[in-house]
Enzyme design. Structure first.
Site, PDB file in Angstrom:
ATOM      1  N   CYS A 298       1.727 -11.291   4.467  1.00 20.93           N
ATOM      2  CA  CYS A 298       0.622 -10.262   4.160  1.00 20.93           C
ATOM      3  C   CYS A 298      -0.197 -10.770   3.296  1.00 20.93           C
ATOM      4  CB  CYS A 298       1.385  -8.892   3.781  1.00 20.93           C
ATOM      5  SG  CYS A 298       2.365  -8.946   1.994  1.00 20.93           S
TER       6      CYS A 298
ATOM      7  N   ARG B 219      -4.739   3.891  -1.611  1.00 20.43           N
ATOM      8  CA  ARG B 219      -3.731   2.917  -2.125  1.00 20.43           C
ATOM      9  C   ARG B 219      -3.056   3.339  -3.334  1.00 20.43           C
ATOM     10  NH1 ARG B 219      -3.747  -3.646  -2.252  1.00 20.43           N
ATOM     11  NH2 ARG B 219      -3.328  -3.221  -0.095  1.00 20.43           N
TER      12      ARG B 219
ATOM     13  N   ARG C 102      -6.546  -7.921  10.100  1.00 19.76           N
ATOM     14  CA  ARG C 102      -6.318  -6.595   9.384  1.00 19.76           C
ATOM     15  C   ARG C 102      -7.656  -5.759   9.468  1.00 19.76           C
ATOM     16  NH1 ARG C 102      -3.957  -6.003   4.613  1.00 19.76           N
ATOM     17  NH2 ARG C 102      -4.142  -3.664   5.141  1.00 19.76           N
TER      18      ARG C 102
ATOM     19  N   HIS D 120       3.326   0.162   4.124  1.00 15.34           N
ATOM     20  CA  HIS D 120       1.993  -0.684   4.277  1.00 15.34           C
ATOM     21  C   HIS D 120       1.755  -0.603   5.778  1.00 15.34           C
ATOM     22  CE1 HIS D 120      -1.330  -2.717   3.232  1.00 15.34           C
ATOM     23  NE2 HIS D 120      -0.823  -3.950   2.963  1.00 15.34           N
TER      24      HIS D 120
ATOM     25  N   ASP E 205       6.786 -12.310   1.267  1.00 13.33           N
ATOM     26  CA  ASP E 205       5.934 -11.687   0.546  1.00 13.33           C
ATOM     27  C   ASP E 205       6.295 -11.993  -0.988  1.00 13.33           C
ATOM     28  OD1 ASP E 205       4.051  -9.677  -0.560  1.00 13.33           O
ATOM     29  OD2 ASP E 205       5.554  -7.776  -0.149  1.00 13.33           O
TER      30      ASP E 205
ATOM     31  N   GLN F  21      -0.954  -2.997   7.372  1.00 11.15           N
ATOM     32  CA  GLN F  21      -0.520  -4.359   7.576  1.00 11.15           C
ATOM     33  C   GLN F  21       0.245  -4.508   8.887  1.00 11.15           C
ATOM     34  OE1 GLN F  21      -1.256  -6.876   5.209  1.00 11.15           O
ATOM     35  NE2 GLN F  21      -0.384  -8.021   6.649  1.00 11.15           N
TER      36      GLN F  21
HETATM   37  N1  NVA Z   1       4.600  -5.985  -1.967  1.00 11.80           N
HETATM   38  C1  NVA Z   1       3.339  -6.442  -2.053  1.00 11.80           C
HETATM   39  C2  NVA Z   1       2.119  -6.445  -0.812  1.00 11.80           C
HETATM   40  C3  NVA Z   1       0.836  -6.625  -1.098  1.00 11.80           C
HETATM   41  C4  NVA Z   1       0.029  -6.436   0.093  1.00 11.80           C
HETATM   42  C5  NVA Z   1       2.805  -5.371  -3.181  1.00 11.80           C
HETATM   43  O1  NVA Z   1       2.974  -4.125  -3.080  1.00 11.80           O
HETATM   44  O2  NVA Z   1       2.239  -5.754  -4.101  1.00 11.80           O
HETATM   45  N1   CP Z   2      -2.117  -7.835   2.442  1.00 12.33           N
HETATM   46  C1   CP Z   2      -2.780  -7.029   1.621  1.00 12.33           C
HETATM   47  O1   CP Z   2      -2.785  -5.640   1.687  1.00 12.33           O
HETATM   48  O2   CP Z   2      -3.753  -7.464   0.619  1.00 12.33           O
HETATM   49  P1   CP Z   2      -4.635  -7.009  -0.475  1.00 12.33           P
HETATM   50  O3   CP Z   2      -3.761  -6.578  -1.593  1.00 12.33           O
HETATM   51  O4   CP Z   2      -5.641  -7.820  -0.821  1.00 12.33           O
HETATM   52  O5   CP Z   2      -5.371  -5.833   0.345  1.00 12.33           O
END
Ligand code: NVA
Ligand code: CP
Length: 329
Positions: free
Chosen positions: A270, A106, A315, A133, A229, A136
């Site tokens: 998400c 990540r 998830r 993602h 989101d 997800q």
């Molecule tokens: N768009 C958000 C998704 C988090 C799961 C981010 O990248 O922070």
């Molecule tokens: N939805 C998601 O990716 O959550 P986290 O950022 O907690 O992993």
């Protein structure tokens, strides 16, 4: 279906049949988990979990899923590894590839996870980048399938910043799997035109449609899934909050939006979500802008139409399917 040795970097790399296979496998693994049937088919293996951004769901899903499959895990947090600071991605990949059977990443640019995959020699799974993602997406599709009993013909409306990982990924996932995708946002937040064109090609194959609209009423009418989101994603500068709140407030998911969609509509997110003042950032934005919520009202978030915790649970089952299917013998 043989996915052994494959990376999982974006759903663009997977055919609809392969995605369906992963969803069916996830449903099967979920049922086994509920019945207490062990699935430790990868006993003795180990996976590395690299997080250059924070996480609750993705990290916990990878850890619990790996343990259920019989594997050990190593969590590398942003501050605790040499990655990027003292050691290149290519070198890191070649080291971890000698010790682990799979690597989750990540972080920031999609090119980083691609570089990791190029050098690792073991499957690499994208746990979120700025652009995509994909794990997800499997959870979202499984949740939709469980609720409606089908994917084809479902109309999913994404409200908010549709240019980032979630908007992009949902457009790919929907167009591949036959769901109509609507990005409902100010024009500057529409997904990249090149990706839209690529997804329109997928949509032709699956018989679905992609719509980009600024009109909340027309865009959300008849929607089966209303999705949103956070307005400011991880890694974005603090200065953008004011502009995002101003520009995206008309695209907040409210009861009026859900009612306009119709009684069949469910709400997905998400997570994490800003729907009340029980977070540090929520409180800060309340102090700065006098707002009680952001992308979704507490009323919608807490309503029976909100399936966000089914989605969060999924998830784990879907990430387990990805690891189960892509790891070698
Ligand atoms: N768009 C958000 C998704 C988090 C799961 C981010 O990248 O922070
Ligand atoms: N939805 C998601 O990716 O959550 P986290 O950022 O907690 O992993």
């Amino acid at each position: 279906m043989d996915l052994k040795g494959r990376n999982f970097l974006t759903l663009k790399d997977y055919s609809p049949a392969e995605i369906q296979y992963l969803l069916d496998l996830a449903a099967d693994l979920k049922e086994k988990k509920k019945k207490g049937i062990p699935v430790d088919i990868h006993r003795g293996k180990n996976v590395a979990l690299i997080f250059e951004k924070t996480s609750t769901r993705t990290r916990c899903a990878f850890e619990t899923a790996a343990h259920d499959l019989g594997m050990g895990t190593t969590y590398l947090e942003p501050a605790s590894s040499q990655i990027g600071k003292k050691e290149s991605i290519a070198d890191t990949a070649r080291v971890l590839g000698r010790m682990y059977e799979g690597i989750e990443y990540r972080g920031f640019g999609q090119e980083i996870v691609e570089e990791l995959a190029k050098y690792a020699g073991v499957p690499v799974w994208n746990g979120l980048t700025n652009e995509y993602h994909p794990t997800q997406m499997l959870a979202d599709l499984l949740t939709i399938k469980e609720h409606f009993g089908k994917l084809g013909g479902i109309r999913l409306v994404y409200m908010g910043d549709a240019r980032y990982n979630m908007g992009n990924s949902l457009m790919v996932a929907c167009s591949k799997m036959g769901l109509d995708f609507v990005a409902c946002a100010p024009q500057k937040y529409f997904p990249d035109q090149k990706l839209v064109e690529q997804c329109r090609e997928y949509a032709k194959e699956s018989g679905s449609a992609i719509t980009l609209t600024e009109d909340v009423k027309a865009g959300t009418k008849g929607a089966d899934v209303i999705y949103t989101d956070v307005w400011v994603s991880m890694g974005e500068p603090d200065q953008v909050w004011e502009e995002r709140i101003r520009e995206l407030t008309p695209y907040k998911v409210t009861k009026a939006v859900m009612d306009n969609a119709g009684p069949q509509a469910i709400f997905l997110h998400c997570l994490p979500a800003f729907h009340d003042l029980k977070t540090t950032i929520g409180k800060e934005m309340n102090g700065r802008f006098g707002i009680e919520d952001m992308e979704v009202t507490d009323e919608v978030f807490e309503s029976a139409r909100s399936k966000v915790f089914d989605e969060a649970e999924n998830r784990m089952h879907t990430i387990k399917a990805v690891m189960a299917a892509t790891l070698g013998e």
